[in-house]
Each structure stands twice: as structure tokens, then as C-alpha cells.
Design an enzyme around this catalytic site. Structure first.
Site, PDB file in Angstrom:
ATOM      1  N   HIS A 339       0.754  -1.344   0.066  1.00 25.98           N
ATOM      2  CA  HIS A 339      -0.155  -0.046  -0.178  1.00 25.98           C
ATOM      3  C   HIS A 339       0.956   1.175   0.118  1.00 25.98           C
ATOM      4  CE1 HIS A 339      -3.887   2.252   0.520  1.00 25.98           C
ATOM      5  NE2 HIS A 339      -3.069   2.990   1.223  1.00 25.98           N
ATOM      6  N   ALA A 340       0.799   2.273  -0.852  1.00 21.42           N
ATOM      7  CA  ALA A 340       1.631   3.385  -1.108  1.00 21.42           C
ATOM      8  C   ALA A 340       1.718   4.218   0.211  1.00 21.42           C
ATOM      9  CB  ALA A 340       0.909   4.163  -2.082  1.00 21.42           C
ATOM     10  N   HIS A 369       0.145  11.926  -5.293  1.00 21.24           N
ATOM     11  CA  HIS A 369      -0.326  11.946  -3.895  1.00 21.24           C
ATOM     12  C   HIS A 369       0.840  11.884  -3.083  1.00 21.24           C
ATOM     13  CE1 HIS A 369      -3.143  11.070  -0.528  1.00 21.24           C
ATOM     14  NE2 HIS A 369      -2.182  10.146  -0.162  1.00 21.24           N
ATOM     15  N   GLU A 370       1.703  10.729  -3.052  1.00 19.69           N
ATOM     16  CA  GLU A 370       2.822  10.426  -2.293  1.00 19.69           C
ATOM     17  C   GLU A 370       3.861  11.459  -2.058  1.00 19.69           C
ATOM     18  OE1 GLU A 370       2.182   8.407  -0.155  1.00 19.69           O
ATOM     19  OE2 GLU A 370       0.505   7.240  -1.180  1.00 19.69           O
ATOM     20  N   HIS A 373       3.132  14.416   0.281  1.00 21.91           N
ATOM     21  CA  HIS A 373       3.563  14.169   1.697  1.00 21.91           C
ATOM     22  C   HIS A 373       5.105  14.470   1.624  1.00 21.91           C
ATOM     23  CE1 HIS A 373       0.090  12.219   3.016  1.00 21.91           C
ATOM     24  NE2 HIS A 373      -0.097  11.183   2.133  1.00 21.91           N
ATOM     25  N   GLU A 397      -2.751  15.037   3.469  1.00 27.76           N
ATOM     26  CA  GLU A 397      -3.486  14.038   2.357  1.00 27.76           C
ATOM     27  C   GLU A 397      -3.970  14.786   1.105  1.00 27.76           C
ATOM     28  OE1 GLU A 397      -3.042  11.034   2.324  1.00 27.76           O
ATOM     29  OE2 GLU A 397      -2.698  10.643   4.384  1.00 27.76           O
ATOM     30  N   HIS A 498      -6.479   0.577   5.696  1.00 29.56           N
ATOM     31  CA  HIS A 498      -6.172   1.288   6.958  1.00 29.56           C
ATOM     32  C   HIS A 498      -6.802   0.888   8.116  1.00 29.56           C
ATOM     33  CE1 HIS A 498      -5.846   3.628   3.021  1.00 29.56           C
ATOM     34  NE2 HIS A 498      -5.253   4.548   3.833  1.00 29.56           N
ATOM     35  N   TYR A 508      -9.043  11.670   4.515  1.00 25.95           N
ATOM     36  CA  TYR A 508      -9.267  11.495   3.010  1.00 25.95           C
ATOM     37  C   TYR A 508     -10.368  12.096   2.696  1.00 25.95           C
ATOM     38  CZ  TYR A 508      -5.506   7.837   3.716  1.00 25.95           C
ATOM     39  OH  TYR A 508      -4.377   7.578   4.049  1.00 25.95           O
TER      40      TYR A 508
HETATM   41  O1  X8Z Z   1      -4.151   5.475   1.339  1.00 23.23           O
HETATM   42  C1  X8Z Z   1      -4.115   6.314   0.552  1.00 23.23           C
HETATM   43  C2  X8Z Z   1      -2.770   6.789   0.081  1.00 23.23           C
HETATM   44  C3  X8Z Z   1      -1.686   6.792   0.928  1.00 23.23           C
HETATM   45  S1  X8Z Z   1      -1.989   7.912   2.347  1.00 23.23           S
HETATM   46  C4  X8Z Z   1      -2.240   5.778  -1.184  1.00 23.23           C
HETATM   47  N1  X8Z Z   1      -5.226   7.063   0.002  1.00 23.23           N
HETATM   48  C5  X8Z Z   1      -6.500   6.297   0.482  1.00 23.23           C
HETATM   49  C6  X8Z Z   1      -7.013   4.993   0.069  1.00 23.23           C
HETATM   50  O2  X8Z Z   1      -6.246   4.354  -0.610  1.00 23.23           O
HETATM   51  O3  X8Z Z   1      -7.922   4.275   0.715  1.00 23.23           O
HETATM   52  C7  X8Z Z   1      -5.286   7.938  -0.920  1.00 23.23           C
HETATM   53  C8  X8Z Z   1      -6.772   8.014  -1.236  1.00 23.23           C
HETATM   54  C9  X8Z Z   1      -7.487   7.164  -0.295  1.00 23.23           C
HETATM   55 ZN    ZN Z   2      -1.531   9.697   1.666  1.00 20.31          ZN
END
Ligand code: X8Z
Ligand code: ZN
Length: 599
Positions: A339-340, A369-370, A373, A397, A498, A508
């Protein structure tokens, strides 16, 4: 002064605190927070080094090292936060008052002040995250070959065969069943920790991070959701009709949409079904993924493209260590958390990302997005460590996403990722639809994950109803349903990163609103006056200066002050996202005329 130093040493070493002086002074408070900043630097760097290694090499040993790092931080916080309370009645200067507040909310999963419970909790945390990272589905038909999340997500996004979609979805959700019992224990322990810090439960602690009361925060989310809900419902109605045409009885014409039809494992973003819902499919293609594949764009090159956007605004380039230390592709020989994520492991400009990059438009956007950060980290990395955070977590975010809003079809043409774009109104609606599938579809999901966790932490939902509560909320907020009946042997929330990784999620939702406000303000700073969906701030040093002025504050000021620096506004305002999508909303309303919307 000497007594105070001794007292802080005692806190650091977990010995009983020395008796506090009768009346604390501002000088003592300053010395206290200086010491806390020094201690946290040591603890957080150690925790994050272990966390980085763990997530890059998932083994039982690195799980244990990561848990140790977490437990050491939790042990310190269990003493330091109560110790800080002796300064509560003092009239503190603003910087110390801010640190007092930030310290009180700094532990996401607080542990009870009991070594055995603390270790148990840290162990569960790292086990949950690690199980998710290693999760695989081994279908019988593949005789021993297993599919990881990338492969399953690929099926969700590309297959248009109902059985294949449903099978990939159900298969992935199997990984979460074993998390169920441990999750219940984790909730009990973390709540105990939260109560020791004076919060009713962990959810209340999380809702306390927004410079307003937890109740006011919930009300603010409600307010924003009320503003954007009609837009979501219009999109839902149109998409459901299209999916019903495609999948027949699998997608009912009037009920909630089964998740696998939406092209995404969690039904959180619907970008990958763009081909099924494009308003004008005969307009020039917006298929950036196709270009990335056809042009053999390497993962590292995709990172450079994203970096290039930030440097065009005047941000310094990423350091050499970024390129040496980051992870850009899923390794073939070991388990990792794919997961990024973005890191500043040593909290001093040691920037990194960890993304298993595929040549897709989604991943190109994720890289923006990354890097958002990382460039935020870079903008405040000399502040005291308690201030090395976003103005709130939604700001963090929202930054990279703000930049990605400037990745318009025209910008993509400029950098060679789209061969040609049209200026027509039809092409505009296509582009807006694609963005809406990403941004508008996401809004209720941004509420769902923590509404579920808040109910779990508060006890409103007990362990016997975890899964039912999840699907009730999913239906209520998103109008989405599972493809097959689920029961309490399942633990579908745990199949979302998450939840397994203890990352709060309201951030988010906020980011999805803020980023349009930020985009509007930056376009203005760049001297642009046309419609928001056509604005790209690429190359604007004026916009870059404005953005950096906000980022460099870190968490040193309450978030409304930071927002004011960039936007002149002091509260979240959904009018920017509504303006942005106004032409699409009008078009959707025309399309939906005569349809029964809602679920
Ligand atoms: O988890 C993330 C990022 C890393 S902070 C890739 N996001 C959420 C997800 O994937 O559920 C970005 C948008 C929503
Ligand atoms: Zn993020």
C-alpha cells in the site's frame, strides 16, 4: 530546574516521576517541551526505521522489531502526556500551548500504562498490518498459484465478467477473517489506553485532532456531506443505470450497487469503469494507462514526472537518498506492504516513498499524492518535531491531490502522455466524468471507514455485529452492497488497508474537500481566471510560493490559520468541488431524468 530535569529523565526511563514542584512556571513548561521534542525525535526515528524495514521485509522478526518501536513510543506517551497536564492551568505562550495540545493527541493507538498490555497491543498492531501485507487468495482452479492484491485489483479493474469479478472480490476478503478476534482485543486495549489519557474512547481521541471539539468535528463533516451528497447521488444514479445495462440482474436498477461492478476492491473510486460510463466515447481517448504501457514508461520515470511538477513550482528537487532508499516495484523474492506510503524516516529530509508502481494512470496520480507528503515533510523538516505534521491530517492527504488536479488532459498532452486533446464541450464532460469517478465517488467512502471505527471504539457496535454494521453503513452512505451474503464469520473492514494498519481515515474525506479549495486558490495565485477544471498551475512560481507558505507552517498554528494563508478562508468549504463539477452535475441531471434515483 534540576528537579525538572530529573523528572523528565524519570519520564524517559519509565521510572515513577519525581514529585512535581508546587506551582509550575512557563520556564519549566518550555524546558519540558524542549525535552519532549528531543525524546520524541529519538523514539520516532527508531520507530520509523523499524517500521520502514518491517514494511519492506515482512518477517516475524521485523514484525517484532516494529512492535518494539511502537511499544517504546506508547510507553513514553503514557507517562509524558499525563505529566504535561501540570501545565494545563498556566497561561502558556502560543507555541507551548500548541505543543501541549499536539502532544495530547499525538498517539494514534494509545496503550495502557501496563507493560504486558502495551506489548500485547503493539504485537496485535504489527500482526494486523503484516497479515494484510502478506494477504493472498489461492483459488482452487489455479492449483497452488496464489494471487496478491495487485493481481486481484487488476481483475477488478479490467475484467467485465461477473463471475471473475465476484470471485476476485470474495477471495481477497477471505484474508481478513483471522483478524476478527484480534481486532476486538485491540479495541479493548486501545480504549483502555485512551481512557488513561482522559478520552472516552479512541474514536473521541481521533476526532479531537481538528482544533474543535469532537462533536463539532462530526457536525462539520455532516455539513460538508450534506453539501456534496446530491452530486454523489446523481453520479450513483447514472453509473448504476449503465452498470445495469452491462451486467443485467447482477446490478439492480434501483438498489445498492454490488461492489465488484465498480472496478475497485472497496468500491471507493470508480475510475476503472470509465470505459463503461464515458459520456462521449467517440471523443479523443483519455487512456493514459495505454500510453504508459505503449511508451514503456519505467516506474522511476513516472516518479520523475511527478517530481517535475513540484520542481516546476519552485520546490527543491528530491534528495539523492530518496532515489537510493525508496521502493518503486513489488519485489519478487519477499513479502512487503505494497500500500503506497511516503516517509521522512529520520524526520530531517530523509524522504522516501514505497509504492509498487504499475504503468497505470491510477499509479501516476498516486505518485503525485505520495510526493505531496514528501514535499510537505521537506517544507517543515527544521521545526520542533511536535510541529512536523500537517496543519491537520487532512491537509497532509490533500497536497499531492491538489497538484494532481492540475494534471489535466492538456498538461498530459504537453508531457507526451496523451497524443491529442480536444477543446470541445463533449471532451470536457468526458474529463469531468473521469475525475468524478475518482473524486466524487470517493466522498462517502471517506466517511464510512471512520464512522464504522468510531462506532466500534465507542461500543455502539459490539464484536458480534462488526460485519453487519459495516455493510449497513456502506449501504446507507455509498449505496453499495456485497456481491454475496456476508455474515459474522467475515471481517470485511479488515480487508481495507487502513483498518488493518491503524490509519485514521476521516483525513481523506477532508482532503477530498480541501483539495478543490486549495486548487481554486492556487489557480488564482497563478493568475488564471477560467473554469477550475481546465486550470493547471504547472510552472507557476507564484502558486508555488503560496503553497509553500502554508506547508512550511507544519502544525505550528491551528489549521484555520494555515488554510487562511493559502485560501483566505478559515473553514472547509464544499463550494469549490461543487463549482468544479457543476457542468457534469447539470449533464447528469439531464441523463437521470425519468430514472428512479437513490437506493
Ligand atoms: O491510502 C491512501 C494513499 C496513502 S496515504 C495511497 N489513499 C486512500 C486509500 O487508498 O484508501 C489515498 C486516497 C485514499
Ligand atoms: Zn496519503
Amino acid at each position: 530546574m534540576k528537579a525538572l530535569a530529573l523528572f523528565l529523565l524519570a519520564v524517559s526511563a519509565e521510572a515513577p516521576p519525581a514529585p512535581p514542584a508546587a506551582t509550575p512556571t512557563v520556564e519549566e513548561a518550555r524546558a519540558f517541551f524542549d525535552q519532549v521534542n528531543r525524546d520524541l525525535r529519538r523514539l520516532w526515528v527508531a520507530r520509523d526505521r523499524a517500521g520502514w524495514v518491517n514494511e519492506n521485509f515482512l518477517t516475524d522478526d521485523t514484525d517484532a522489531l516494529a512492535a518494539d518501536g511502537e511499544a517504546a513510543t506508547a510507553a513514553y506517551m503514557a507517562k509524558a502526556i499525563p505529566a504535561s497536564r501540570r501545565f494545563a492551568g498556566l497561561r502558556l505562550p502560543p507555541d507551548l500551548a500548541r505543543m501541549f495540545y499536539l502532544l495530547s493527541i499525538s498517539q494514534t493507538i494509545p496503550a495502557p500504562d501496563d507493560p504486558a498490555k502495551r506489548d500485547e497491543l503493539a504485537g496485535i498492531e504489527s500482526w494486523l498490518q503484516s497479515s494484510y501485507g502478506k494477504g493472498k487468495y489461492c483459488p482452487k482452479r489455479l492449483a497452488g498459484k496464489c494471487l496478491d492484491l495487485d493481481e486481484l485489483s487488476d481483475i477488478l479493474s479490467k475484467s467485465r465478467n461477473w463471475d471473475a469479478l465476484s470471485d476476485a472480490w470474495v477471495g481477497w476478503h477471505e484474508i481478513a477473517k483471522p483478524m476478527r478476534a484480534k481486532y476486538a482485543r485491540y479495541v479493548t486495549l486501545a480504549n483502555e489506553g485512551a481512557r488513561e489519557l482522559g478520552f472516552p474512547d479512541v474514536g473521541a481521541l481521533w476526532r479531537s485532532g481538528y482544533d474543535m471539539s469532537p462533536t463539532a468535528f462530526e457536525a462539520d463533516e455532516e455539513r460538508l456531506w450534506g453539501q456534496v451528497r446530491p452530486l454523489y447521488e446523481a453520479l450513483h444514479c447514472y453509473v448504476r443505470a449503465k452498470l445495469h445495462e452491462k451486467y443485467g440482474a447482477h446490478v439492480p436498477a434501483d438498489g445498492p450497487i454490488p461492489v465488484p461492478a465498480l472496478g475497485n476492491m472497496w468500491g471507493q473510486e470508480w475510475t476503472d469503469i470509465y470505459d463503461l460510463v464515458a459520456p462521449y466515447p467517440d471523443e479523443p481517448s483519455l487512456d493514459v494507462s495505454r500510453q504508459l504501457v505503449d511508451q514503456h514508461v519505467a516506474p522511476k520515470r513516472m516518479v520523475e514526472m511527478a517530481e517535475g511538477f513540484f520542481t516546476s513550482l519552485g520546490f527543491p528537487p528530491l534528495p539523492k537518498t530518496f532515489w537510493d532508499r525508496s521502493l518503486f516495484t513489488r519485489p519478487r523474492d519477499r513479502e512487503v506492504v505494497c500500500h503506497a506510503s511516503a516517509w521522512d524516516v529520520q524526520w530531517n529530509g530523509d524522504l522516501r516513498i514505497k509504492v509498487c508502481i504499475e504503468p497505470t494512470e491510477d499509479d501516476l496520480v498516486t505518485l503525485h499524492h505520495e510526493l505531496g507528503h514528501d514535499f510537505y515533510f521537506q517544507s517543515y523538516d527544521t521545526l520542533p518535531i511536535l510541529f512536523q505534521q500537517g496543519a491537520n491530517d487532512g491537509f497532509h492527504e490533500g497536497i499531492g491531490d491538489t497538484i494532481a488536479l492540475s494534471v489535466t488532459p492538456d498538461y498530459l498532452r504537453r508531457i507526451g502522455l496523451l497524443p491529442r486533446v480536444s477543446e470541445s464541450e463533449k471532451a470536457r464532460l468526458d474529463a469531468l466524468m473521469k475525475r468524478a469517478l475518482f473524486k466524487v465517488a470517493f466522498l462517502p467512502f471517506g466517511l464510512l471507514v471512520d464512522e464504522w471505527r468510531w462506532s466500534v471504539f465507542s461500543g455502539k457496535v459490539d464484536p458480534a455485529h462488526y460485519n453487519r454494521a459495516w455493510w449497513e453503513l456502506k449501504e446507507k452512505l455509498q449505496g453499495e452492497a456485497p456481491p454475496i451474503p456476508r455474515d459474522e464469520a467475515d471481517f470485511d473492514p479488515g480487508a481495507k488497508y487502513h483498518v488493518a494498519s491503524s490509519t485514521p481515515y476521516a483525513r481523506y474525506f477532508l482532503a477530498a474537500i480541501y483539495q478543490f479549495q486549495f486548487h481554486r486558490a492556487l489557480c488564482q495565485a497563478a493568475g488564471y481566471s477560467g473554469p477550475l477544471d481546465r486550470c493547471s498551475i504547472y510552472g507557476s512560481k507564484a502558486a508555488g510560493r503560496k503553497l509553500r507558505a502554508m506547508l512550511s507552517l507544519g502544525a505550528s498554528q491551528p489549521w484555520p490559520d494555515a488554510m487562511q494563508v493559502l485560501t483566505g478562508q478559515r473553514r472547509a468549504d464544499a463550494s469549490a468541488i461543487l463549482d468544479y463539477f457543476a457542468p457534469l452535475k447539470k449533464w447528469l441531471d439531464e441523463q437521470n431524468r425519468g430514472r428512479q434515483c437513490g437506493w
